[in-house]
Each structure stands twice: as C-alpha cells, then as structure tokens.
Design an enzyme around this catalytic site. Structure first.
Site, mmCIF file in Angstrom:
data_model
loop_
_atom_site.group_PDB
_atom_site.id
_atom_site.type_symbol
_atom_site.label_atom_id
_atom_site.label_comp_id
_atom_site.label_asym_id
_atom_site.label_seq_id
_atom_site.Cartn_x
_atom_site.Cartn_y
_atom_site.Cartn_z
ATOM 1 N N TYR A 267 0.809 -1.210 0.000
ATOM 2 C CA TYR A 267 0.000 0.000 0.000
ATOM 3 C C TYR A 267 0.841 1.259 0.000
ATOM 4 O O TYR A 267 1.955 1.253 0.538
ATOM 5 C CB TYR A 267 -0.915 0.030 1.231
ATOM 6 C CG TYR A 267 -2.029 -0.981 1.223
ATOM 7 C CD1 TYR A 267 -2.374 -1.692 0.084
ATOM 8 C CD2 TYR A 267 -2.756 -1.228 2.385
ATOM 9 C CE1 TYR A 267 -3.402 -2.628 0.107
ATOM 10 C CE2 TYR A 267 -3.791 -2.145 2.415
ATOM 11 C CZ TYR A 267 -4.104 -2.849 1.283
ATOM 12 O OH TYR A 267 -5.130 -3.756 1.309
ATOM 13 N N LEU B 23 -18.301 -1.067 0.991
ATOM 14 C CA LEU B 23 -19.015 -0.074 0.188
ATOM 15 C C LEU B 23 -18.597 -0.118 -1.283
ATOM 16 O O LEU B 23 -18.892 0.809 -2.040
ATOM 17 C CB LEU B 23 -18.782 1.331 0.748
ATOM 18 C CG LEU B 23 -19.486 1.627 2.078
ATOM 19 C CD1 LEU B 23 -19.157 3.036 2.542
ATOM 20 C CD2 LEU B 23 -20.993 1.464 1.940
#
Length: 312
Positions: free
Chosen positions: A54, A239
């Site tokens: 990341y 989401l």
C-alpha cells in the site's frame, strides 16, 4: 456511541470496525491520513489494517507509505502500543510490482521473513498483531474473478514452508497471530490441516476477503469453513470502493477526488470489478441507502442474505 469490541483471539481485543489504510500515501496526504486516524480512534476504533504494497494504485515511489503513516501517527499522538491493534500483509507473487523484492516472484520463507522485517521497520514497531498473506502463492480466482480455471494452475511454494516461516516470526516475537486474505475454502482448510498436524506451525485466526452487497462469494463454501473452524472474516470493500455511497450516481458524477475519478485509467482492478454501467450497481446503491437508515442489529446479515436473490 463507541464502536463495540470483541475478542478476535486470546488477548487480542479489537473493535468491530477496522480502518483500512490502503489510500494513505496516494489518495490521502499525511495530514489527511492523521486526521482520519484521529477520528477513527476517537470513535472507539482500535483496529487498523495495512499492507506492505500500500497505497494503491501501487507504484514504487509510494510503496510502504501506508505503514509509515500509521507508525508516524502512533508516535506523534504518543499512543501506547497496547491501545492499538495493527494488521498488515505480505504481498504474494506479482508480475507488476518489481520494486517489492523483484516482483516478488514467489512467497517463500525468504520473502516472508524479509517482508516482516520491512513492515516492522516502516511501522517503527517491535511487533505486528495480525500478519496476513495478502493473496495466495498459488493460482486462485481473486480480485473480482469467481470461476476457477485449472489450466492456469502452476507450481507454487508449499504451504508448510510458509507456515514454518510465519511460525519462526511468531517465536521471535515479531508477529502475534496470522491470517489469510483473498483465500478460498481449499486454502483455508489446507492451512488449518498443516497447523493441526505440526505444533510448530501457527493456526490462522482470520481471513480477509471482499464482502458486501456486491460481493457474496463468502456466503457459500467459505462461510461453512469459517463457521466450523472458528475463523473470523474481515470483510473488505463493504461499500464497493465507495460506489454504494451513491456518490458516483449523483448528477455531478461524484467529486473529482473520488477514487474512481481521481485514478481513472490507473486502477484497472477496481474498474474491472465494478463497472458503473451495470444496472445492478445502481439498484444495490438504492438498497444500501435504505439499509443505512436501519439500526445495526444482529439480524442485519439475515436481511442482506435475503436481498441477494432478487438483486444478483
């Protein structure tokens, strides 16, 4: 209202919400990241997830920033180490990220050992609470794929070798518990089988797979495995990269700094998984808005299950 806590493992109490740091260092600047961490911590979240690769979209110049930012936050805020639970991940084989141990070409003991030390250095911590294999060394359908293709199978690093390396890191006090990510029922059961037959191998306590209204693959074979073997699921992308918030279907097409707008053309994995042209995405977004108005109760999963059939 503070986020409720539960025991993920012995002596490992975590909040039922975990803040992912995948965007820290690319989409989110250091000041933004620190502010988000502050808000989460103040709300009662003590569980944070990162990975050596990341932030995303991944590139050599920013690799490792997410772990670095989290470590800086802990030091800047003078937060006691026992007040936070940090989970991070080792990257599996990749033909793209040549800047991470030359690929990495495989996820063998050497790569795992180097990855653990690298994460500890970036975090500036002496141990990691939950260390996860980001994706398997072997071929599996993942990141939006659902069908297994035996033709794509290739020789992979034995799971025993990976467990041995992880066990040595546990014995050295570098990591406390281990988990998997983007795994299949077969992989979960193989890791459990080898750990059961060798006292030197640590047992996995969790699997981090995509889970939400738009991804229900966990509900079949994986749900059965985790239920019987007492493995917790850490559901990521609930989401669907922000799509279920409804912002991408607004009249203005979402803010320019929304992830799928900001990185359009650079985030192929996300764009291929969630095509905004699909009518089911719009329908799921409307359903999500209805559900978001309900009080979160134990039967919420039951509600989601029964929405699956007519929607998908």
């Amino acid at each position: 209202m503070s986020v409720p806590l539960f025991n993920l493992a012995p002596n490992l109490t975590v909040s039922r919400l975990c803040l992912g740091t995948m965007t820290f260092g690319e989409q989110n600047s250091l000041p933004q990241s620190l502010r988000l961490l502050d808000q989460a911590f103040d709300a009662g979240i003590n569980f944070f997830d990162s990975a050596e690769m990341y932030p995303v979209p991944q590139r050599a110049e920013t690799q490792g920033k997410s772990e670095e930012y989290f470590g800086q936050w802990v030091r800047k805020r003078k937060i006691s180490r026992d007040r936070v639970v940090i989970a991070t991940k080792v990257a599996g084989p990749s033909g793209q990220m040549s800047w991470i141990r030359d690929g990495p070409k495989c996820l063998d003991a050497k790569n795992i050992t180097e990855a653990v030390d690298g994460s500890l250095k970036r975090l500036q911590m002496d141990h990691i609470d939950l260390y996860q294999i980001h994706w398997p060394d072997r071929y599996v359908p993942m990141f939006g794929e659902t069908e297994y293709d035996p033709v794509r199978q290739f020789s992979s690093v034995p799971i025993e070798e990976q467990l041995d390396a992880l066990g040595r890191a546990v014995d050295a006090g570098k990591i406390r518990y281990i988990g998997l990510s983007n795994e299949t029922p077969y992989g979960v059961m193989k890791f459990l089988h080898f750990a059961e037959n060798n006292v030197h191998y640590p047992k996995i306590i969790s699997v981090q797979n995509s889970y939400g209204l738009l991804c229900r693959t966990f509900d079949s074979g994986m749900a059965e495995c985790c239920h019987h073997e007492r493995i917790y699921v850490l559901g990521y992308s609930p989401l669907a990269m922000g799509i279920l918030s409804g912002k991408y279907f607004a009249s203005d097409g979402a803010p320019s700094d929304a992830r799928l707008n900001l990185f359009k053309g650079r985030y192929s994995e996300g764009e291929s998984r969630y095509s905004l042209a699909r009518n089911t995405l719009k329908l799921a977004t409307m359903v999500n808005k209805i559900l978001s108005t309900l009080v979160l109760q134990k039967n919420m999963v039951f509600i989601l299950y029964h929405l699956q059939s007519p929607l998908f």
